[in-house]
Design a protein around this motif. Sequence first.
Motif, PDB file in Angstrom:
ATOM      1  N   GLY A 136       0.796  -1.160   0.034  1.00  0.00           N
ATOM      2  CA  GLY A 136       0.078   0.071  -0.083  1.00  0.00           C
ATOM      3  C   GLY A 136       0.970   1.198   0.040  1.00  0.00           C
ATOM      4  N   MET A 137       0.025   2.219   0.640  1.00  0.00           N
ATOM      5  CA  MET A 137       1.065   3.480   0.320  1.00  0.00           C
ATOM      6  C   MET A 137       0.695   4.247   1.557  1.00  0.00           C
ATOM      7  SD  MET A 137       1.774   4.234  -2.790  1.00  0.00           S
ATOM      8  CE  MET A 137       1.861   5.662  -3.429  1.00  0.00           C
ATOM      9  N   HIS A 138       1.545   5.366   1.987  1.00  0.00           N
ATOM     10  CA  HIS A 138       1.390   6.044   3.262  1.00  0.00           C
ATOM     11  C   HIS A 138       1.493   7.476   2.295  1.00  0.00           C
ATOM     12  CE1 HIS A 138       3.797   3.720   6.374  1.00  0.00           C
ATOM     13  NE2 HIS A 138       2.649   3.042   6.052  1.00  0.00           N
ATOM     14  N   LEU A 139       0.700   8.529   3.050  1.00  0.00           N
ATOM     15  CA  LEU A 139       0.875   9.775   2.781  1.00  0.00           C
ATOM     16  C   LEU A 139       1.256  10.452   3.933  1.00  0.00           C
ATOM     17  CD1 LEU A 139      -2.816  10.412   1.087  1.00  0.00           C
ATOM     18  CD2 LEU A 139      -0.501  10.494   0.079  1.00  0.00           C
ATOM     19  N   VAL A 140       2.362  11.240   3.643  1.00  0.00           N
ATOM     20  CA  VAL A 140       2.875  12.441   4.936  1.00  0.00           C
ATOM     21  C   VAL A 140       2.250  13.889   4.593  1.00  0.00           C
ATOM     22  CG1 VAL A 140       4.899  13.029   5.964  1.00  0.00           C
ATOM     23  CG2 VAL A 140       4.829  10.647   5.034  1.00  0.00           C
ATOM     24  N   PHE A 141       1.540  14.390   5.447  1.00  0.00           N
ATOM     25  CA  PHE A 141       1.102  15.629   5.649  1.00  0.00           C
ATOM     26  C   PHE A 141       1.776  16.459   6.674  1.00  0.00           C
ATOM     27  CE2 PHE A 141      -2.320  12.636   4.565  1.00  0.00           C
ATOM     28  CZ  PHE A 141      -3.133  13.504   3.651  1.00  0.00           C
ATOM     29  N   VAL A 142       1.884  17.833   6.114  1.00  0.00           N
ATOM     30  CA  VAL A 142       2.449  18.730   6.893  1.00  0.00           C
ATOM     31  C   VAL A 142       1.366  20.002   6.981  1.00  0.00           C
ATOM     32  CG1 VAL A 142       4.424  20.434   7.328  1.00  0.00           C
ATOM     33  CG2 VAL A 142       4.885  18.141   6.660  1.00  0.00           C
ATOM     34  N   GLY A 143       0.946  20.326   7.930  1.00  0.00           N
ATOM     35  CA  GLY A 143       0.138  21.587   7.968  1.00  0.00           C
ATOM     36  C   GLY A 143       1.054  22.741   8.522  1.00  0.00           C
ATOM     37  N   SER A 144       0.165  23.917   8.121  1.00  0.00           N
ATOM     38  CA  SER A 144       0.821  25.156   8.406  1.00  0.00           C
ATOM     39  C   SER A 144      -0.551  26.124   8.705  1.00  0.00           C
ATOM     40  CB  SER A 144       1.552  25.724   7.461  1.00  0.00           C
ATOM     41  OG  SER A 144       2.720  25.038   6.863  1.00  0.00           O
ATOM     42  N   ASN A 145      -0.233  26.945   9.797  1.00  0.00           N
ATOM     43  CA  ASN A 145      -1.049  27.937  10.209  1.00  0.00           C
ATOM     44  C   ASN A 145      -0.791  29.389   9.149  1.00  0.00           C
ATOM     45  OD1 ASN A 145      -2.389  30.299  10.960  1.00  0.00           O
ATOM     46  ND2 ASN A 145      -1.054  30.472  12.760  1.00  0.00           N
ATOM     47  N   ILE A 146      -1.655  29.581   8.282  1.00  0.00           N
ATOM     48  CA  ILE A 146      -1.465  30.617   7.486  1.00  0.00           C
ATOM     49  C   ILE A 146      -2.265  32.087   7.636  1.00  0.00           C
ATOM     50  CG2 ILE A 146      -0.746  29.132   5.369  1.00  0.00           C
ATOM     51  CD1 ILE A 146      -3.404  29.528   4.163  1.00  0.00           C
ATOM     52  N   ASP A 147      -2.728  32.047   8.762  1.00  0.00           N
ATOM     53  CA  ASP A 147      -3.457  33.114   9.308  1.00  0.00           C
ATOM     54  C   ASP A 147      -2.217  34.079   9.776  1.00  0.00           C
ATOM     55  OD1 ASP A 147      -4.846  35.049  10.678  1.00  0.00           O
ATOM     56  OD2 ASP A 147      -6.631  33.798  11.031  1.00  0.00           O
ATOM     57  N   THR A 148      -1.874  35.203   9.249  1.00  0.00           N
ATOM     58  CA  THR A 148      -0.642  35.673   9.840  1.00  0.00           C
ATOM     59  C   THR A 148      -1.112  36.597  11.001  1.00  0.00           C
ATOM     60  OG1 THR A 148      -1.113  37.445   8.180  1.00  0.00           O
ATOM     61  CG2 THR A 148       0.675  35.962   7.666  1.00  0.00           C
ATOM     62  N   THR A 149      -2.161  36.828  11.236  1.00  0.00           N
ATOM     63  CA  THR A 149      -2.679  37.778  12.513  1.00  0.00           C
ATOM     64  C   THR A 149      -2.645  36.954  13.528  1.00  0.00           C
ATOM     65  OG1 THR A 149      -4.958  37.123  12.141  1.00  0.00           O
ATOM     66  CG2 THR A 149      -4.284  39.012  11.150  1.00  0.00           C
ATOM     67  N   LEU A 150      -2.542  35.510  13.584  1.00  0.00           N
ATOM     68  CA  LEU A 150      -2.387  34.584  14.897  1.00  0.00           C
ATOM     69  C   LEU A 150      -1.119  34.385  15.436  1.00  0.00           C
ATOM     70  CD1 LEU A 150      -5.288  32.276  13.753  1.00  0.00           C
ATOM     71  CD2 LEU A 150      -5.453  34.366  15.498  1.00  0.00           C
ATOM     72  N   GLY A 151       0.092  34.756  14.621  1.00  0.00           N
ATOM     73  CA  GLY A 151       1.332  34.042  14.850  1.00  0.00           C
ATOM     74  C   GLY A 151       1.452  32.803  14.615  1.00  0.00           C
ATOM     75  N   PRO A 152       2.687  32.064  14.783  1.00  0.00           N
ATOM     76  CA  PRO A 152       2.839  30.952  14.340  1.00  0.00           C
ATOM     77  C   PRO A 152       1.849  29.784  14.591  1.00  0.00           C
ATOM     78  CG  PRO A 152       4.844  31.906  15.341  1.00  0.00           C
ATOM     79  CD  PRO A 152       3.794  32.594  15.704  1.00  0.00           C
ATOM     80  N   TRP A 153       1.752  29.175  15.404  1.00  0.00           N
ATOM     81  CA  TRP A 153       0.829  28.268  15.943  1.00  0.00           C
ATOM     82  C   TRP A 153       0.170  28.676  17.078  1.00  0.00           C
ATOM     83  CZ3 TRP A 153      -2.228  24.654  13.255  1.00  0.00           C
ATOM     84  CH2 TRP A 153      -1.487  24.247  12.064  1.00  0.00           C
ATOM     85  N   PRO A 154      -0.768  29.451  17.315  1.00  0.00           N
ATOM     86  CA  PRO A 154      -1.390  29.737  18.637  1.00  0.00           C
ATOM     87  C   PRO A 154      -2.290  28.563  19.206  1.00  0.00           C
ATOM     88  CG  PRO A 154      -2.625  30.573  16.689  1.00  0.00           C
ATOM     89  CD  PRO A 154      -1.588  30.128  16.149  1.00  0.00           C
ATOM     90  N   ASP A 155      -2.219  28.507  20.304  1.00  0.00           N
ATOM     91  CA  ASP A 155      -3.139  27.651  21.325  1.00  0.00           C
ATOM     92  C   ASP A 155      -4.444  28.325  21.263  1.00  0.00           C
ATOM     93  OD1 ASP A 155      -4.389  25.856  22.792  1.00  0.00           O
ATOM     94  OD2 ASP A 155      -2.816  26.054  24.624  1.00  0.00           O
ATOM     95  N   LEU A 156      -5.320  27.769  20.339  1.00  0.00           N
ATOM     96  CA  LEU A 156      -6.781  28.265  20.251  1.00  0.00           C
ATOM     97  C   LEU A 156      -7.760  27.173  20.927  1.00  0.00           C
ATOM     98  CD1 LEU A 156      -6.784  29.824  16.678  1.00  0.00           C
ATOM     99  CD2 LEU A 156      -6.268  30.960  18.993  1.00  0.00           C
ATOM    100  N   GLY A 157      -7.268  26.434  21.608  1.00  0.00           N
ATOM    101  CA  GLY A 157      -7.967  25.217  22.383  1.00  0.00           C
ATOM    102  C   GLY A 157      -7.984  23.979  21.390  1.00  0.00           C
ATOM    103  N   ARG A 158      -9.173  23.359  21.714  1.00  0.00           N
ATOM    104  CA  ARG A 158      -9.492  22.022  20.831  1.00  0.00           C
ATOM    105  C   ARG A 158      -9.933  22.314  19.477  1.00  0.00           C
ATOM    106  NH1 ARG A 158     -13.401  18.480  20.973  1.00  0.00           N
ATOM    107  NH2 ARG A 158     -12.699  16.307  20.272  1.00  0.00           N
TER     108      ARG A 158
END
Length: 181
Positions: A136-158
């Motif tokens: 089979g196959m694997h998919l490797v995902f990388v996510g990025s916050n692109i909302d520049t008003t929030l900073g890199p990866w803000p803790d916005l809760g769950r």
Amino acid sequence: MDGDQMMFTAEASRAWARHWQSLPRDGVVPLRSVFDPLNVPALIPHMMICDLSEPGVVRIRLMGTGMVSSFGFDPTGRDYLDLVAPERRAAALEGFVVPASHPCGMRVLGENRFESGKTMAVETVAFPFRRDDGAGMHLVFVGSNIDTTLGPWPDLGRTTTFHVFERQFIDIGAGTPDVPL
């Protein structure tokens, strides 16, 4: 595909594309064994590795600590589709199966919605890998916050939901699938 030429919004997406391109391969898609997440440590917190060897199942093999924090628990080992609303499961499964069955990369623009009521714009980029056993196959995902008003990866809760607004397939040498986005 050239990771520097793609129209990625996030630097992490460009870095992931460059790294994936640099991996040795025999054919279009590299073997999973040639990829060591520790070689891209800055990407690991927002990385997810999914195994598509079981029909109708998207088994999470690794979920970075940033994603685990956002989910509020570690779903490693579980079927990703169990985390998706029942009415969206078929579409979510297709979003994984298409780039695995017609080897291509994928860029998704979407929005995380949080229990706090806040939202965050996200760019996620995935590339395929062949399982070493050929099963089979694997998919490797990388996510990025692109909302520049929030900073890199803000803790916005769950995170409560993720909404896909746009999906683009990336030609990695086998063309792109002819499916509606």
